[in-house]
Motif scaffolding. Structure first.
Motif, short mmCIF file in Angstrom:
data_model
loop_
_atom_site.label_atom_id
_atom_site.label_comp_id
_atom_site.label_asym_id
_atom_site.label_seq_id
_atom_site.Cartn_x
_atom_site.Cartn_y
_atom_site.Cartn_z
N UNK A 198 87.05 127.02 -20.14
CA UNK A 198 86.79 128.12 -21.07
C UNK A 198 85.50 128.88 -20.72
N UNK A 199 84.34 128.21 -20.56
CA UNK A 199 83.13 128.98 -20.20
C UNK A 199 83.25 129.66 -18.84
N UNK A 200 83.92 129.00 -17.88
CA UNK A 200 84.10 129.64 -16.58
C UNK A 200 84.96 130.90 -16.69
N UNK A 201 85.92 130.88 -17.62
CA UNK A 201 86.79 132.04 -17.80
C UNK A 201 85.98 133.28 -18.17
N UNK A 202 84.97 133.09 -19.02
CA UNK A 202 84.17 134.22 -19.47
C UNK A 202 83.00 134.53 -18.54
N UNK A 203 82.52 133.54 -17.78
CA UNK A 203 81.36 133.75 -16.90
C UNK A 203 81.75 134.32 -15.55
N UNK A 204 82.94 133.96 -15.07
CA UNK A 204 83.39 134.41 -13.75
C UNK A 204 84.13 135.73 -13.89
N UNK A 205 83.85 136.69 -13.02
CA UNK A 205 84.58 137.98 -13.08
C UNK A 205 86.08 137.76 -13.00
N UNK A 206 86.83 138.66 -13.62
CA UNK A 206 88.28 138.52 -13.67
C UNK A 206 88.90 138.43 -12.28
N UNK A 207 88.26 139.05 -11.30
CA UNK A 207 88.79 138.99 -9.94
C UNK A 207 88.77 137.58 -9.37
N UNK A 208 87.96 136.69 -9.96
CA UNK A 208 87.87 135.31 -9.48
C UNK A 208 88.64 134.31 -10.31
N UNK A 209 89.41 134.78 -11.31
CA UNK A 209 90.11 133.88 -12.20
C UNK A 209 91.21 133.08 -11.51
N UNK A 210 91.72 133.60 -10.43
CA UNK A 210 92.77 132.85 -9.71
C UNK A 210 92.24 131.55 -9.13
N UNK A 211 90.90 131.45 -8.98
CA UNK A 211 90.30 130.23 -8.43
C UNK A 211 89.69 129.33 -9.50
N UNK A 212 90.03 129.56 -10.77
CA UNK A 212 89.51 128.69 -11.83
C UNK A 212 89.93 127.24 -11.63
N UNK A 213 91.10 127.04 -11.02
CA UNK A 213 91.57 125.67 -10.79
C UNK A 213 90.62 124.90 -9.89
N UNK A 214 89.94 125.59 -8.96
CA UNK A 214 88.98 124.90 -8.08
C UNK A 214 87.83 124.31 -8.88
N UNK A 215 87.35 125.05 -9.88
CA UNK A 215 86.26 124.55 -10.71
C UNK A 215 86.71 123.33 -11.50
N UNK A 216 87.91 123.39 -12.04
CA UNK A 216 88.41 122.27 -12.85
C UNK A 216 88.58 121.01 -12.01
N UNK A 217 89.19 121.16 -10.83
CA UNK A 217 89.44 119.99 -9.98
C UNK A 217 88.14 119.43 -9.43
N UNK A 218 87.27 120.30 -8.95
CA UNK A 218 86.00 119.84 -8.39
C UNK A 218 85.11 119.16 -9.41
N UNK A 219 85.16 119.63 -10.66
CA UNK A 219 84.34 119.05 -11.71
C UNK A 219 84.73 117.59 -11.96
N UNK A 220 85.96 117.22 -11.58
CA UNK A 220 86.40 115.85 -11.78
C UNK A 220 85.55 114.82 -11.06
N UNK A 221 84.82 115.24 -10.00
CA UNK A 221 83.95 114.30 -9.28
C UNK A 221 82.77 113.86 -10.14
N UNK A 222 82.36 114.70 -11.10
CA UNK A 222 81.19 114.38 -11.93
C UNK A 222 81.44 113.18 -12.83
N UNK A 223 82.47 113.22 -13.69
CA UNK A 223 82.73 112.02 -14.51
C UNK A 223 83.10 110.80 -13.68
N UNK A 224 83.72 111.02 -12.50
CA UNK A 224 84.06 109.87 -11.65
C UNK A 224 82.80 109.14 -11.20
N UNK A 225 81.76 109.89 -10.83
CA UNK A 225 80.49 109.26 -10.45
C UNK A 225 79.86 108.51 -11.62
#
Length: 426
Positions: free
Chosen positions: A120-147
């Motif tokens: 949700x915050x990435x949706x509003x912070x990232x320009x609309x032209x970059x919304x197609x790559x929102x999945x990269x942020x979600x998947x990559x963020x998974x490394x944080x709780x894993x650590x």
């Protein structure tokens, strides 16, 4: 992902199913190794897969590398479930274990909801032209709780005392009981150690035990419920963003916020109700009731078909009820049955086999759902409805309730009957 790599429906199915192919391998191999080398070592090792593979998925430049990274991520997932559920079963008393083992289900939906919350915050912070790559942020963020989880496990977890005792290391089991429960345990060194019953001699022999007369019906039930609940979940619950965007023709923000609400409200509450009622109803009734309601909702979604205006509210309500009762019943009970139906000596292999069947169901669903929905539209719900119907029929044929039986005592009685002149230490 489909937009980024311009995937066809078949390629979309391949990249979706790749994680479950890895999970299938991880479940089979990991479930066996859990019984051979211990719960703790496997519990720590599998987290490496989560961290490395999550980062690799986030930066994958091609469809092929993304598929490979998701396969590796799946191996970690496949290993983790049998270990985690074996830990829960063996660190809790017999009474109430069903609810504790099932607790992973509401936590699953909580975690899934948080994945959308991250977006949700990435949706509003990232320009609309970059919304197609929102999945990269979600998947990559998974490394944080894993650590974070890796550090917590290292600090607070210990080996299962039941597994240590099964290997004949009674002194280590006593130390674990002291550190985990504060119990003062004295080992009788003159007693015959339980290693006399022997650790498994081969992987094939242990898998064969799952289909011995004692465990055959339990294995069929656990495998069927695990696989069929996985088919319905990955076709509907997991695919909520696809259903909202492609079948209901809603925008990207709705396809983020909608699944967030469905998971955090309906999924979590349904799972918590199932945990609450586990001791009273048992796994069998929870699974059967959940399958029945999910079947009715899928038929209803197929009948409504393409929805507009006020009918979207009805579709949303039926999707919510589906998620609620999936989480309440079969979503958790497949693995609960697979974990609690076997004694300590066979629990890793049994829960690993259940996970493997779950992953086969998810592979079928993840591969075929994009193809079928592209060709059938909302008619795909009629096809998916076959899963809960079959699950209900299997439950009606096999009425096994694992939460009411002490399977370790059952195994001890079998061993005593087979060799009455031997008296393993307790």
């Amino acid at each position: 992902m489909a937009v980024t790599f311009e995937l066809s429906s078949i390629q979309e199915g391949i990249v979706s199913a790749s994680i479950m192919v890895g999970a299938l391998l991880g479940a089979l191999v990991g479930g066996y190794l859990v019984d051979r080398i211990g719960r703790y070592k496997m519990f720590m090792a599998d987290m490496v897969f989560f961290v490395v593979a999550a980062l690799a998925c986030a930066v994958a430049p091609t469809f092929e590398l993304l598929t490979g990274a998701r396969f590796v991520l799946g191996i970690g997932i496949g290993i983790d479930f049998p270990v985690a559920l074996a830990f829960i079963a063996e660190f809790n008393a017999l009474r109430g274990r069903g609810g504790k083992v099932s607790l992973w289900q509401p936590m699953w939906y909580f975690a899934t909801g948080c994945s959308f919350l991250v977006l949700v915050p990435f949706y509003f912070l990232i320009p609309e032209s970059g919304h197609a790559d929102l999945w990269r942020w979600a998947v990559g963020f998974g490394a944080v709780p894993a650590l974070i989880v890796m550090l917590i496990r290292h600090r607070y977890m210990n080996e299962s005392p039941a597994w240590a005792a099964r290997q004949g290391d009674l002194h280590r089991a006593a130390e674990i009981l002291q550190s985990s429960y504060g119990l003062t345990v004295t080992v009788d060194d003159s007693a015959q150690e339980p290693a006399a019953t022997g650790p498994p001699s081969s992987g094939l022999r242990e898998f064969a035990r799952l289909f011995s007369p004692r465990y055959r019906a339990r294995t069929i039930l656990a495998a069927s419920v695990s696989a069929l609940q996985s088919v319905q979940y990955y076709a509907v619950g997991f695919a909520l963003p696809v259903i909202i965007a492609a079948l209901l023709h809603q925008g990207r923000l709705t396809s983020i916020v909608g699944p967030l609400i469905f998971n955090l409200v309906f999924g979590v509450l349904g799972g918590l109700l199932g945990v609450r009622l586990s001791n009273k109803l048992g796994s069998w009734k929870l699974a059967a009731g959940g399958f029945a309601v999910c079947f009715a909702m899928l038929i209803g979604l197929g009948l409504v078909g393409d929805a507009e205006g006020a009918m979207l509210i009805l579709v949303g309500a039926m999707l919510g009820v589906f998620v609620f009762f999936h989480s309440y019943g079969p979503g958790a009970q497949g693995m609960t049955i697979a974990t609690l139906s076997y004694p300590t000596s066979l629990r890793g292999v049994g829960s690993g086999f259940g996970q493997a069947m779950l992953r086969i169901g998810s592979m079928v669903s993840l591969f075929f759902f994009p193809i079928l929905s592209a060709n059938l539209g909302t008619g795909v719900f009629y096809v998916v409805a076959a899963a809960p119907l079959l699950g209900l029929l299997v439950l009606l044929a096999i009425r096994w309730e694992p939460t009411r039986v002490d399977v370790d005592a059952e195994e001890a009685a079998d061993l005593a009957a087979a060799a009455p002149d031997r008296h393993p230490a307790v």
